[in-house]
Design a protein around this motif. Structure first.
Motif, PDB file in Angstrom:
ATOM      1  N   ARG A  72       1.177  -1.397  -0.302  1.00 13.72           N
ATOM      2  CA  ARG A  72      -0.353  -0.381   0.009  1.00 13.72           C
ATOM      3  C   ARG A  72       0.501   1.398  -0.020  1.00 13.72           C
ATOM      4  NH1 ARG A  72      -5.251   1.717   0.740  1.00 13.72           N
ATOM      5  NH2 ARG A  72      -5.681   3.921  -0.401  1.00 13.72           N
ATOM      6  N   GLU A  73       1.853   1.214   1.365  1.00 14.58           N
ATOM      7  CA  GLU A  73       2.450   2.569   1.016  1.00 14.58           C
ATOM      8  C   GLU A  73       3.520   2.999  -0.514  1.00 14.58           C
ATOM      9  OE1 GLU A  73       4.810   2.098   5.237  1.00 14.58           O
ATOM     10  OE2 GLU A  73       5.466   1.063   3.964  1.00 14.58           O
ATOM     11  N   LEU A  74       3.942   1.475  -1.045  1.00 13.66           N
ATOM     12  CA  LEU A  74       4.416   1.482  -3.190  1.00 13.66           C
ATOM     13  C   LEU A  74       3.124   1.762  -3.679  1.00 13.66           C
ATOM     14  CD1 LEU A  74       6.711   1.116  -4.502  1.00 13.66           C
ATOM     15  CD2 LEU A  74       5.388  -1.117  -4.893  1.00 13.66           C
ATOM     16  N   ALA A  75       2.296   1.869  -3.642  1.00 20.80           N
ATOM     17  CA  ALA A  75       0.594   2.244  -4.714  1.00 20.80           C
ATOM     18  C   ALA A  75       0.719   3.437  -3.839  1.00 20.80           C
ATOM     19  CB  ALA A  75      -0.230   1.040  -3.691  1.00 20.80           C
ATOM     20  N   ASP A  76       0.467   4.281  -2.865  1.00 24.83           N
ATOM     21  CA  ASP A  76       0.038   5.520  -3.044  1.00 24.83           C
ATOM     22  C   ASP A  76       1.013   5.952  -3.384  1.00 24.83           C
ATOM     23  OD1 ASP A  76      -2.212   4.427  -1.025  1.00 24.83           O
ATOM     24  OD2 ASP A  76      -0.926   4.763   0.492  1.00 24.83           O
ATOM     25  N   GLU A  77       2.817   6.354  -3.032  1.00 17.38           N
ATOM     26  CA  GLU A  77       3.545   6.887  -3.855  1.00 17.38           C
ATOM     27  C   GLU A  77       3.582   6.380  -5.562  1.00 17.38           C
ATOM     28  OE1 GLU A  77       8.105   7.279  -4.281  1.00 17.38           O
ATOM     29  OE2 GLU A  77       7.686   6.171  -2.968  1.00 17.38           O
ATOM     30  N   MET A  78       3.481   6.057  -5.579  1.00 14.95           N
ATOM     31  CA  MET A  78       3.496   5.502  -7.478  1.00 14.95           C
ATOM     32  C   MET A  78       1.738   6.085  -7.956  1.00 14.95           C
ATOM     33  SD  MET A  78       7.002   4.387  -7.954  1.00 14.95           S
ATOM     34  CE  MET A  78       8.080   4.296  -7.657  1.00 14.95           C
ATOM     35  N   SER A  79       0.874   5.682  -7.417  1.00 13.30           N
ATOM     36  CA  SER A  79      -0.109   6.106  -8.614  1.00 13.30           C
ATOM     37  C   SER A  79       0.266   7.389  -8.205  1.00 13.30           C
ATOM     38  CB  SER A  79      -1.473   6.107  -6.991  1.00 13.30           C
ATOM     39  OG  SER A  79      -2.337   6.152  -7.576  1.00 13.30           O
ATOM     40  N   GLY A  80       0.150   8.335  -7.100  1.00 14.88           N
ATOM     41  CA  GLY A  80       0.286   9.921  -6.956  1.00 14.88           C
ATOM     42  C   GLY A  80       1.892  10.717  -8.316  1.00 14.88           C
ATOM     43  N   TYR A  81       2.597   9.382  -8.275  1.00 14.03           N
ATOM     44  CA  TYR A  81       3.268  10.485  -9.938  1.00 14.03           C
ATOM     45  C   TYR A  81       2.476   9.194 -11.280  1.00 14.03           C
ATOM     46  CZ  TYR A  81       8.017  10.113  -6.899  1.00 14.03           C
ATOM     47  OH  TYR A  81       7.845  10.586  -5.093  1.00 14.03           O
ATOM     48  N   PHE A  82       1.324   8.824 -11.124  1.00  9.29           N
ATOM     49  CA  PHE A  82       1.278   8.856 -12.421  1.00  9.29           C
ATOM     50  C   PHE A  82       0.170   9.963 -12.561  1.00  9.29           C
ATOM     51  CE2 PHE A  82       2.716   5.173 -12.602  1.00  9.29           C
ATOM     52  CZ  PHE A  82       3.016   4.344 -13.786  1.00  9.29           C
ATOM     53  N   ARG A  83      -0.716  10.335 -11.859  1.00  9.25           N
ATOM     54  CA  ARG A  83      -1.827  11.452 -11.433  1.00  9.25           C
ATOM     55  C   ARG A  83      -1.053  12.586 -11.903  1.00  9.25           C
ATOM     56  NH1 ARG A  83      -7.704  11.835  -8.729  1.00  9.25           N
ATOM     57  NH2 ARG A  83      -7.861  13.717  -9.389  1.00  9.25           N
ATOM     58  N   GLU A  84       0.188  12.814 -11.462  1.00  7.59           N
ATOM     59  CA  GLU A  84       0.930  14.140 -11.687  1.00  7.59           C
ATOM     60  C   GLU A  84       1.187  14.220 -13.126  1.00  7.59           C
ATOM     61  OE1 GLU A  84       4.859  15.839 -10.349  1.00  7.59           O
ATOM     62  OE2 GLU A  84       4.961  13.992  -9.260  1.00  7.59           O
ATOM     63  N   MET A  85       1.695  13.325 -13.886  1.00  6.62           N
ATOM     64  CA  MET A  85       1.573  13.123 -14.888  1.00  6.62           C
ATOM     65  C   MET A  85       0.846  13.497 -15.620  1.00  6.62           C
ATOM     66  SD  MET A  85       2.975  10.199 -17.728  1.00  6.62           S
ATOM     67  CE  MET A  85       1.266   9.401 -17.292  1.00  6.62           C
ATOM     68  N   ASP A  86      -0.589  12.954 -15.484  1.00  9.31           N
ATOM     69  CA  ASP A  86      -2.094  13.437 -16.386  1.00  9.31           C
ATOM     70  C   ASP A  86      -2.266  15.112 -16.146  1.00  9.31           C
ATOM     71  OD1 ASP A  86      -2.244  10.671 -17.101  1.00  9.31           O
ATOM     72  OD2 ASP A  86      -3.702  10.180 -15.115  1.00  9.31           O
ATOM     73  N   GLU A  87      -1.518  15.492 -15.129  1.00 10.32           N
ATOM     74  CA  GLU A  87      -2.448  16.409 -15.473  1.00 10.32           C
ATOM     75  C   GLU A  87      -1.504  17.517 -15.480  1.00 10.32           C
ATOM     76  OE1 GLU A  87      -2.512  17.184 -10.438  1.00 10.32           O
ATOM     77  OE2 GLU A  87      -4.530  16.136 -10.272  1.00 10.32           O
ATOM     78  N   LYS A  88       0.065  17.340 -15.186  1.00  5.71           N
ATOM     79  CA  LYS A  88       0.717  18.103 -16.035  1.00  5.71           C
ATOM     80  C   LYS A  88       0.634  17.923 -17.714  1.00  5.71           C
ATOM     81  CE  LYS A  88       4.953  19.582 -16.364  1.00  5.71           C
ATOM     82  NZ  LYS A  88       6.751  19.531 -15.927  1.00  5.71           N
ATOM     83  N   LEU A  89       0.257  16.855 -18.246  1.00  3.79           N
ATOM     84  CA  LEU A  89       0.299  17.195 -19.648  1.00  3.79           C
ATOM     85  C   LEU A  89      -1.448  16.906 -19.818  1.00  3.79           C
ATOM     86  CD1 LEU A  89       2.766  13.795 -19.923  1.00  3.79           C
ATOM     87  CD2 LEU A  89       2.818  15.670 -20.492  1.00  3.79           C
ATOM     88  N   ASN A  90      -1.504  18.537 -19.306  1.00  3.13           N
ATOM     89  CA  ASN A  90      -3.323  18.717 -19.306  1.00  3.13           C
ATOM     90  C   ASN A  90      -4.034  17.622 -20.220  1.00  3.13           C
ATOM     91  OD1 ASN A  90      -5.167  20.467 -19.751  1.00  3.13           O
ATOM     92  ND2 ASN A  90      -3.518  21.584 -21.425  1.00  3.13           N
ATOM     93  N   ILE A  91      -4.352  16.237 -19.686  1.00  6.58           N
ATOM     94  CA  ILE A  91      -4.884  15.018 -20.272  1.00  6.58           C
ATOM     95  C   ILE A  91      -6.036  15.813 -18.884  1.00  6.58           C
ATOM     96  CG2 ILE A  91      -5.391  12.835 -19.687  1.00  6.58           C
ATOM     97  CD1 ILE A  91      -2.407  11.687 -20.028  1.00  6.58           C
ATOM     98  N   SER A  92      -7.608  15.147 -19.907  1.00 10.09           N
ATOM     99  CA  SER A  92      -8.924  16.239 -19.093  1.00 10.09           C
ATOM    100  C   SER A  92      -9.464  15.042 -18.457  1.00 10.09           C
ATOM    101  CB  SER A  92      -9.080  16.886 -19.686  1.00 10.09           C
ATOM    102  OG  SER A  92      -9.889  16.389 -21.622  1.00 10.09           O
ATOM    103  N   PHE A  93      -8.943  13.886 -18.071  1.00  5.83           N
ATOM    104  CA  PHE A  93      -9.910  13.049 -17.091  1.00  5.83           C
ATOM    105  C   PHE A  93     -11.399  13.376 -16.736  1.00  5.83           C
ATOM    106  CE2 PHE A  93      -6.738  13.487 -13.953  1.00  5.83           C
ATOM    107  CZ  PHE A  93      -6.484  13.815 -12.783  1.00  5.83           C
TER     108      PHE A  93
END
Length: 523
Positions: A72-93
């Motif tokens: 869960r600790e790994l998942a929480d950290e890594m999932s955050g990086y993917f959300r950051e990517m989507d937001e940075k790349l203007n992905i309008s989910f």
């Protein structure tokens, strides 16, 4: 192309497996899905766009163990990086889903219980080959010979012999319905993926192991102690979880079945064989369409940590700009096929097409209006054959070719059709030479500028799905009202200025500053 289709549109990416940071392939799929979602919104459809992270399975459990932390600790950290990517790349989910959510566990267990009620689950013993990296079972006949007598999966990943008690799903029961589905026009594209899956099903389906007992990081199997669901059972269910399943929500009624699952070619089997079979068993509609895109290669090589060529998409966005990266990926790669990228290619496309062709066209036209008409909108004093020819060329591209290609997921061809119209505008401004007409025929100068203004507004509107931030800045500078920034909105004002008559056009800042190749890429 469905010109009048205003039905709700539900698009999903594959949920990303966060055992490491995002790479350029994750960004490519997210951007492509975003372009499609934005395009459909511009067509007037209500869109639900879902992405997220797939956080269960043996691969995550082992990675966490290696790092001395909990899954869960790994998942929480890594999932955050993917959300950051989507937001940075203007992905309008509209929905970013995580499979650790309690709502997702409930949905997955509901699917399981429906499959059990259908009599499609039974307890037995699994003995066979398993790829932890793929989270996939493989038959002996599918394996390749590796070094030192080892065996590899069709994806060239290591496999290991696995023996454990498991629940099995009666996949073989659905062989004929799956063949019928795969042969349905439009269900699976491109054709190469469809033919591959038809051949796979025709050779005969075996029942599928759908639970594990050798680890506990996953969704618990209802009423079956020590069993967690095979990670793909819960991963695929995410597409329903995000709509509120198993509750009978408005979103389930409105958006299911999904309009499009956009996925990589390496997971087509899971989405077009296993997933439809699970849904058929659960008495739920199957998705309308699945598209398996190709891989994005780094200078022709598949990215891997061992080769040291894994690219962080956020680094590329920082170096070249988000819109330049988005444009390059949609322009360079034939969607559905493998494609290659490099820093040099990104700089060449961005400078040549976005900067010199489109950006310079807008800069010259709006700057000329600001300087020579005090920013007031140019008037039209009649049309010449040259004006009408340009209007017709741009109208054909913007209202037929671009949407036609995008509707068919031919994204590269859609961008090419747009660019052809940009080139037509540049040829027109050079031939009409408003800087010369300023002295010889001021009324004709205004007509030329008005023609260009209308065409540039159409071009900026149409390219919004690909370069949303830059296109919107240009439309703001032109005074185009937000409600007109759709295909229909821009069409209805073809021959008249689109901004309010008192709107003042100022000399715009360059939309696409010239890019230079980073020093580490030179030589």
């Amino acid at each position: 192309m469905a010109e009048t289709d205003t039905s709700p549109f539900y698009i999903t990416t594959a949920i990303n497996y966060p055992n490491g940071r995002p790479h350029i392939g994750h960004a490519y799929e997210g951007i492509a899905a975003d372009v499609i979602a934005r395009f459909q919104r511009m067509r007037g459809r209500e869109v639900h766009f879902q992405t997220g992270t797939d956080e269960h399975g043996l691969k995550m459990a082992r990675k966490a163990e290696e790092q001395g932390r909990t899954p869960r600790e790994l998942a929480d950290e890594m999932s955050g990086y993917f959300r950051e990517m989507d937001e940075k790349l203007n992905i309008s989910f509209d929905r970013f889903i995580r499979t650790v959510e309690p709502e997702h566990h409930r949905a997955s267990q509901a699917i399981w219980e429906r499959m059990a009620e259908a009599g499609d689950l039974y307890l037995d013993r699994y003995e066979g080959w398993y790829s932890v990296r793929d989270e996939a079972y493989y038959d002996e006949s599918e394996l390749k010979a590796g070094e030192g007598g080892t065996r590899l999966s069709p994806q060239d990943t290591p496999v290991e012999w696995t023996v454990e008690e498991s629940w099995f799903f009666r996949l073989s029961k659905y062989q004929e319905p799956l063949l019928e589905l795969l042969k349905t026009p439009g269900f699976l594209e491109p054709a190469s993926r469809r033919n591959e899956m038809i051949a796979f099903v025709e050779q005969g389906l075996r029942d599928l192991s759908v639970s594990r007992t050798s680890f506990d990081w996953g969704v618990k199997v209802p009423n079956s102690e020590n069993h967690v669901m095979y990670v793909w059972v819960d991963a695929l269910t995410n597409y329903l979880t995000g709509l509120g399943f198993p509750d009978e929500t408005q979103d389930v009624a409105k958006f299911w079945p999904a309009s499009l699952h956009l996925i990589g070619k390496d997971i087509v089997r899971f989405h077009t064989v296993y997933w439809p079979a699970f849904l058929m068993s659960a008495k739920l509609p199957v998705p309308k369409a699945v598209f398996g895109h190709g891989f994005l290669l780094n200078r022709g090589q598949k990215e891997s940590k061992s080769l040291g060529n894994v690219t962080d998409p956020l680094d590329l966005a920082d170096k070249f700009g988000v819109d330049a990266l988005r444009y390059f990926l949609m322009r360079e790669v034939a969607f559905g096929k493998d494609g290659s990228y490099s820093a040099e290619a990104i700089v060449e496309r961005a400078n040549g097409e976005l900067g010199n062709a489109f950006g310079n066209l807008a800069q010259r036209t709006l700057g000329f209006i600001a300087k020579n008409l005090d920013g007031s909108l140019p008037q039209i004093f009649g049309h010449t054959d040259a004006d009408n020819a340009l209007f017709e060329a741009v109208d054909r591209a913007i209202h037929s070719e671009v949407p036609g290609h995008f509707e068919e997921l031919s994204l590269q061809q859609g961008v090419e059709a747009w660019l052809k119209a940009v080139f037509a505008c540049n040829a027109y401004i050079d031939s009409e030479a408003p800087w010369t007409l300023r002295k010889t025929d001021p009324e004709r100068m205004q007509s030329v500028l008005a023609t260009l203004y209308i065409c540039i507004a159409q071009l900026a509107t149409a390219i919004q799905p690909v370069i949303p931030e830059s296109a919107q800045k240009l439309l703001d500078a032109m005074g185009i009202a937000p409600e007109l920034r759709t295909f229909e909105g821009i069409r209805s004002h073809w021959y008249s200025p689109l901004a309010e008559s008192d709107f003042a056009i100022l000399a715009p800042k360059p939309l696409f500053p010239r890019l230079e190749l980073p020093e580490e890429e030179v030589g």
